[in-house]
Design an enzyme around this catalytic site. Sequence first.
Site, PDB file in Angstrom:
ATOM      1  N   GLY A  74     -48.214  36.682  12.419  1.00  0.00           N
ATOM      2  CA  GLY A  74     -46.878  36.331  12.898  1.00  0.00           C
ATOM      3  C   GLY A  74     -46.845  35.219  13.919  1.00  0.00           C
ATOM      4  CE  LYS A  75     -52.319  32.455  14.367  1.00  0.00           C
ATOM      5  NZ  LYS A  75     -52.512  33.412  13.256  1.00  0.00           N
ATOM      6  CG  ASP A 124     -48.428  27.948  14.679  1.00  0.00           C
ATOM      7  OD1 ASP A 124     -49.133  28.976  14.835  1.00  0.00           O
ATOM      8  OD2 ASP A 124     -47.714  27.748  13.682  1.00  0.00           O
ATOM      9  CB  CYS A 154     -49.425  42.916  12.989  1.00  0.00           C
ATOM     10  SG  CYS A 154     -50.343  42.160  11.638  1.00  0.00           S
ATOM     11  NE  ARG A 189     -63.776  31.358   5.783  1.00  0.00           N
ATOM     12  CZ  ARG A 189     -63.273  30.588   6.762  1.00  0.00           C
ATOM     13  NH1 ARG A 189     -64.016  30.294   7.807  1.00  0.00           N
ATOM     14  NH2 ARG A 189     -62.042  30.133   6.686  1.00  0.00           N
ATOM     15  CG  HIS A 250      -9.367  33.813  15.313  1.00  0.00           C
ATOM     16  ND1 HIS A 250      -8.319  32.964  15.020  1.00  0.00           N
ATOM     17  CD2 HIS A 250      -9.969  33.278  16.408  1.00  0.00           C
ATOM     18  CE1 HIS A 250      -8.269  31.974  15.888  1.00  0.00           C
ATOM     19  NE2 HIS A 250      -9.274  32.137  16.749  1.00  0.00           N
ATOM     20  NE  ARG A 304      -7.637  33.666  19.072  1.00  0.00           N
ATOM     21  CZ  ARG A 304      -7.517  33.772  20.393  1.00  0.00           C
ATOM     22  NH1 ARG A 304      -6.659  34.657  20.909  1.00  0.00           N
ATOM     23  NH2 ARG A 304      -8.229  33.003  21.197  1.00  0.00           N
ATOM     24  CD  GLU A 324     -12.604  29.961  22.171  1.00  0.00           C
ATOM     25  OE1 GLU A 324     -13.826  30.075  22.419  1.00  0.00           O
ATOM     26  OE2 GLU A 324     -12.155  29.238  21.264  1.00  0.00           O
ATOM     27  NE  ARG A 349     -12.865  21.464  27.714  1.00  0.00           N
ATOM     28  CZ  ARG A 349     -12.785  21.717  26.417  1.00  0.00           C
ATOM     29  NH1 ARG A 349     -12.042  20.962  25.633  1.00  0.00           N
ATOM     30  NH2 ARG A 349     -13.430  22.748  25.894  1.00  0.00           N
ATOM     31  CB  ALA A 391     -15.642  27.482  22.523  1.00  0.00           C
ATOM     32  CB  VAL A 392     -17.685  32.180  20.897  1.00  0.00           C
ATOM     33  CG1 VAL A 392     -18.796  33.207  20.696  1.00  0.00           C
ATOM     34  CG2 VAL A 392     -16.942  32.476  22.181  1.00  0.00           C
ATOM     35  NE  ARG A 394     -16.618  23.128  18.243  1.00  0.00           N
ATOM     36  CZ  ARG A 394     -15.533  22.527  18.681  1.00  0.00           C
ATOM     37  NH1 ARG A 394     -15.157  22.702  19.956  1.00  0.00           N
ATOM     38  NH2 ARG A 394     -14.817  21.752  17.889  1.00  0.00           N
TER      39      ARG A 394
END
Length: 480
Positions: A74-75, A124, A154, A189, A250, A304, A324, A349, A391-392, A394
């Site tokens: 699982g590396k 890895d 494992c 091996r 929603h 909603r 939100e 913004r 927004a959430v 995203r």
Amino acid sequence: MAPIATTNDPKLAQAGEDALNGRSDASYYSNHKNGISEGSRSVPVAAAKPNSGLKPCPLRAPLVVTTVGLPCRGKSLASHKVARHLSWRGESAKVFNVESNATADTLHEISAFFKEGNNVAIIDGMHLTRSSRQLLINFCAEQLFHHLLIEFSCNDQCLRENIDDTVKFYHQLDQNIDWERRIKENNERLTPRFEPCSPLEGPMITVNNSEDPMFHSVTARGVRGSIQTNILGVLASPVIRQQTFYFSRHGESEFNVLGRIGGDADLSPRGMKYAERLARQLGGPGSAPDCPKPKLIWTSELRRTIRTVQNIPGPRAAIKDLNEINAGICEGLTYEEIQERFPQEFAWRDQDKFKYRYPHGESYLDLLQRVDSVVQALLANTDVLVVSHQAVLRCIMAYFKGTKPDDVPYINVPLHTLLIVRSYGYDFKVETVPLKVECVDTYRIQPKNCSTSRTTADALTTVPAHFDTPLSQQMPTTIS
């Protein structure tokens, strides 16, 4: 499943260390010369020579993570999961795949990677011997990099499942090779060569992998700092190999129709039609017998989203972290009203949408931190339906897409669209399924002019079109 990081040739497996030993341009390329052997152990430079004059590693110095373990433990899956999470949280992380051990070329690549301003390199590989790991310990000590070992193991059942997944992955690439036999022979091996990590080798996390949380276990020694702690947190959850998630905003709300942000508005008539269509897609009334059926349904606490899933069967929970983004003093306003009342705020913004925080509200940066717990809970499950807000979603989709933080506020998550995310090895594929129910478009791109002295016309040039009255007050012919 990701390819295993190994080689079938013993000479190639040794080539990494030989390449390092052959270098003459840095002392840390010399195998064992910068360490002291204690029986079968090799002690790190800092522990072996406390008066050697090495400088302490700076707090914000880059981090090198070395994975350790036999094939199919699982590396690779965990390495890419960690890199994805760190990058999503704003760090600059990259996985360096090696055949067996890091080579001189690997170390040069990592040094160049750090010089570009990045800060986490995950190697890895297998690094089965203490001598191969000592090279990296010496390298990090000389270069003043932090170093973290992660050793993977494992149980037999998990190993068999990992081998099966790896065989399937390689079989797609070449069907003429007996991959199962090759992988098993490779394990036989390499197993005698494996030298487990010693506490004297430095900061370390040991992971006993299992999809079953009752058998998955993680221990840590010497872990310190926010990044290493975050890595520990990511590894603490089981890595589920095959996952499917369903995401949707929603249904269209009355505020969407009017161009208003935030609030707790109910669904519009078209939004209710989408809720019916979504239910038919996911096991509700009128659905096909073989359609997918979510095992869990998560919504925000707002009406909603709850109304959108009311006809979809399955256990459900309303989660505050899925609410939100809080628009503060701008809650319930249209973009036109924000420009009229707070033109500077509107411009600020647009200048930096990711970091901008609504007065008495939240920023996307705040939101990213808020939904971290949701993403971690998702990754410990599968077949979950999440119905939330623009927004959430995203911020959540940025994790699966690998989107850079500054680009998160501009991910397009349209209304009345089902997003299906499936794992593919250590990557994810996103399928977009429009359910063909008419709705307004709430997507707004960044305008070219973001100056605080811009005109109102310039400020509103990218504001999506919307109606002046709710759909329920309009002629029925306007409802699709």
